[in-house]
Scaffold this active site. Sequence first.
Site, PDB file in Angstrom:
ATOM      1  CD  GLU A   1       9.729   6.786  -1.551  1.00 52.90           C
ATOM      2  OE1 GLU A   1       8.871   6.924  -0.667  1.00 52.90           O
ATOM      3  OE2 GLU A   1      10.810   7.394  -1.537  1.00 52.90           O
TER       4      GLU A   1
ATOM      5  CB  CYS B   1       1.596   5.304   0.759  1.00 57.57           C
ATOM      6  SG  CYS B   1       2.214   6.917   0.307  1.00 57.57           S
TER       7      CYS B   1
HETATM    8  P1  NAD Z   1       0.383  -1.853  -7.679  1.00 54.94           P
HETATM    9  O1  NAD Z   1      -0.380  -3.132  -7.597  1.00 54.94           O
HETATM   10  O2  NAD Z   1      -0.002  -0.836  -8.685  1.00 54.94           O
HETATM   11  O3  NAD Z   1       1.901  -2.272  -7.856  1.00 54.94           O
HETATM   12  C1  NAD Z   1       2.912  -1.305  -8.031  1.00 54.94           C
HETATM   13  C2  NAD Z   1       3.688  -1.643  -9.279  1.00 54.94           C
HETATM   14  O4  NAD Z   1       4.289  -2.928  -9.140  1.00 54.94           O
HETATM   15  C3  NAD Z   1       2.826  -1.698 -10.533  1.00 54.94           C
HETATM   16  O5  NAD Z   1       3.428  -0.921 -11.527  1.00 54.94           O
HETATM   17  C4  NAD Z   1       2.789  -3.178 -10.867  1.00 54.94           C
HETATM   18  O6  NAD Z   1       2.713  -3.412 -12.245  1.00 54.94           O
HETATM   19  C5  NAD Z   1       4.090  -3.693 -10.315  1.00 54.94           C
HETATM   20  N1  NAD Z   1       4.021  -5.117  -9.995  1.00 54.94           N
HETATM   21  C6  NAD Z   1       2.986  -5.756  -9.409  1.00 54.94           C
HETATM   22  N2  NAD Z   1       3.288  -7.081  -9.249  1.00 54.94           N
HETATM   23  C7  NAD Z   1       4.535  -7.246  -9.748  1.00 54.94           C
HETATM   24  C8  NAD Z   1       5.405  -8.384  -9.864  1.00 54.94           C
HETATM   25  N3  NAD Z   1       5.054  -9.593  -9.445  1.00 54.94           N
HETATM   26  N4  NAD Z   1       6.620  -8.175 -10.414  1.00 54.94           N
HETATM   27  C9  NAD Z   1       6.988  -6.957 -10.828  1.00 54.94           C
HETATM   28  N5  NAD Z   1       6.204  -5.862 -10.744  1.00 54.94           N
HETATM   29  C10 NAD Z   1       4.993  -5.998 -10.210  1.00 54.94           C
HETATM   30  O7  NAD Z   1       0.371  -1.082  -6.306  1.00 54.94           O
HETATM   31  P2  NAD Z   1       0.297  -1.665  -4.846  1.00 54.94           P
HETATM   32  O8  NAD Z   1       1.551  -2.366  -4.507  1.00 54.94           O
HETATM   33  O9  NAD Z   1      -0.994  -2.341  -4.603  1.00 54.94           O
HETATM   34  O10 NAD Z   1       0.262  -0.267  -4.066  1.00 54.94           O
HETATM   35  C11 NAD Z   1      -0.188  -0.202  -2.779  1.00 54.94           C
HETATM   36  C12 NAD Z   1       0.968  -0.261  -1.811  1.00 54.94           C
HETATM   37  O11 NAD Z   1       1.914   0.729  -2.157  1.00 54.94           O
HETATM   38  C13 NAD Z   1       0.552   0.046  -0.410  1.00 54.94           C
HETATM   39  O12 NAD Z   1       1.268  -0.773   0.481  1.00 54.94           O
HETATM   40  C14 NAD Z   1       0.969   1.502  -0.221  1.00 54.94           C
HETATM   41  O13 NAD Z   1       1.193   1.877   1.106  1.00 54.94           O
HETATM   42  C15 NAD Z   1       2.215   1.536  -1.037  1.00 54.94           C
HETATM   43  N6  NAD Z   1       2.487   2.880  -1.511  1.00 54.94           N
HETATM   44  C16 NAD Z   1       3.600   3.508  -1.066  1.00 54.94           C
HETATM   45  C17 NAD Z   1       3.846   4.807  -1.465  1.00 54.94           C
HETATM   46  C18 NAD Z   1       5.052   5.558  -1.005  1.00 54.94           C
HETATM   47  O14 NAD Z   1       5.310   6.616  -1.568  1.00 54.94           O
HETATM   48  N7  NAD Z   1       5.810   5.085  -0.031  1.00 54.94           N
HETATM   49  C19 NAD Z   1       2.960   5.447  -2.315  1.00 54.94           C
HETATM   50  C20 NAD Z   1       1.851   4.756  -2.755  1.00 54.94           C
HETATM   51  C21 NAD Z   1       1.613   3.470  -2.351  1.00 54.94           C
END
Ligand code: NAD
Length: 486
Positions: free
Chosen positions: A224, A258
């Site tokens: 997602e 998102c």
């Molecule tokens: P985040 O930084 O919280 O990362 C998400 C998860 O990935 C966390 O649990 C984190 O610990 C893990 N993570 C981070 N780096 C990692 C690595 N190198 N290896 C393994 N795991 C790792 O969240 P984010 O990515 O900043 O969220 C924002 C993005 O998510 C935006 O692009 C947003 O559009 C997207 N998003 C999508 C949805 C959806 O439902 N499609 C919902 C919310 C957010």
Amino acid sequence: MSAQNLDTLAQTSMTPNAIETTVGQARQLFTTGVTKPLAWRRQQLTAMNQMLIDHKDDFTAALAADLGKHPAEAWLTEIGFLAAEIAHTLKHLQDWLKPRKTSVPLALQPATATTVLEPLGVVLVIAPWNYPIQLLLGPVIGALAAGNTVVAKPSEMAPASSAALARWIPEYLAGAVTIVEGGVPETTNLLDQRFDHIFYTGNGRVGRIVMSAAAKNLTPVTLELGGKSPVYIDDSVDMITAARRIVWGKFMNAGQTCVAPDYVLGTDSALAKLAKELPEAIEELYGADPSHSLAYGRMINDAAFSRVAGLLAIDLLEESGSALVAGGSTDAATRYIAPTVVHVDAESALMKEEIFGPVLPLVSVESAQAAIEFINQREKPLSLYVFSEDGGVRDAFTLQTSSGALNFGVPVAHLSVPGLPFGGVGESGMGSYHGQHSIYTFSHQKAILEKPLSLDTLGLIYPPFGAVKKQIIKRFVAPARKFRKG
Ligand code: NAD
């Protein structure tokens, strides 16, 4: 992150061995078969619902601490949202799980063919920080309803929400769901384990890391992801209502949604009308000074603040023709960025990446068709929002664009329709969930064919193949058919 939050993480973060043990325990419970009956699944969903009710205030406070979320918004988009998803699932689950019969070709009869749903096993859910409760427990609802056990990792960027989940889940869902707190090291260790499904919500860079890790074990994944979700608006709509809805969808959670409208496309004339209404709508929802509004959130951390404030500053500083329509002020100390609208060029900094903050660029295009081309030249968005009373324009967007979702007349709200699949396509993700779609995501659809031994009609297709059998096979068992063109 506060010192107290860092302490919480330090106390609860798991060693690689502890993670291996946790996943092993989740597998052991699944292997006993206890998770398969409908009663167990209903019990877990009821317990989660009870947890949300009993500790609503704790979750609300955590969301306020992490994101400055107003209690009403916390209920609407997280706690109450989950309660509604649980209610919908409890209401329909028995029906969704019923085996489905399908017809059997003549040559195979007598026989019965059925599809049954079976749970996959142990599901890993990795959640982001922007809706830290909803986006962790939402997939968990589906995974439990489908009869799986779950290991779930909340985002370290929302430490208060992560701590609240780690505190209450063991009391209500012990064994069924285990929370592993932590950041990259813990997620990396989790991804070293074997799971039966990995459900990841976040950005595409980490999505790629998750998918490569899953490939080692051929584990199916749901990703997602995000991206830039466009709005197209034309002159035909009621601009006051459209502006109000765009402001609501964009500035909720300070733009860190998102599916938030990322930017607006329209002709000069439509954008001029919209630009007149947007400041009014912002004032209507958040008052003359949104920094005093309890309903208006803050950026999650300093890095997120600097990134978005930086993009805005570049566009406003450069002689790019960008013009401020509303907002523009920022305060680093409180991570506040005012609800901001800015008229920009398609090449501006704000148009180069997902904004994920409260800045709404307006970009001029010549026509609806030009907007469609603009969208199609970029990655497939998670959502696309069209505001037009013209049926021809709406049809053109439906037929000529691809996105996770397409809404007419309202942004964001499709998430609250449990019958609609929620997910992206291409760069915005793969797979979907919510309601019955979650059941399919977290189940294997097993094909079952039953043919009685008492009557061996299959003799017709066994070798040796004499002339008569060949005729029967050609005419009745696998006949070639001709179809009319078109
Ligand atoms: P985040 O930084 O919280 O990362 C998400 C998860 O990935 C966390 O649990 C984190 O610990 C893990 N993570 C981070 N780096 C990692 C690595 N190198 N290896 C393994 N795991 C790792 O969240 P984010 O990515 O900043 O969220 C924002 C993005 O998510 C935006 O692009 C947003 O559009 C997207 N998003 C999508 C949805 C959806 O439902 N499609 C919902 C919310 C957010």
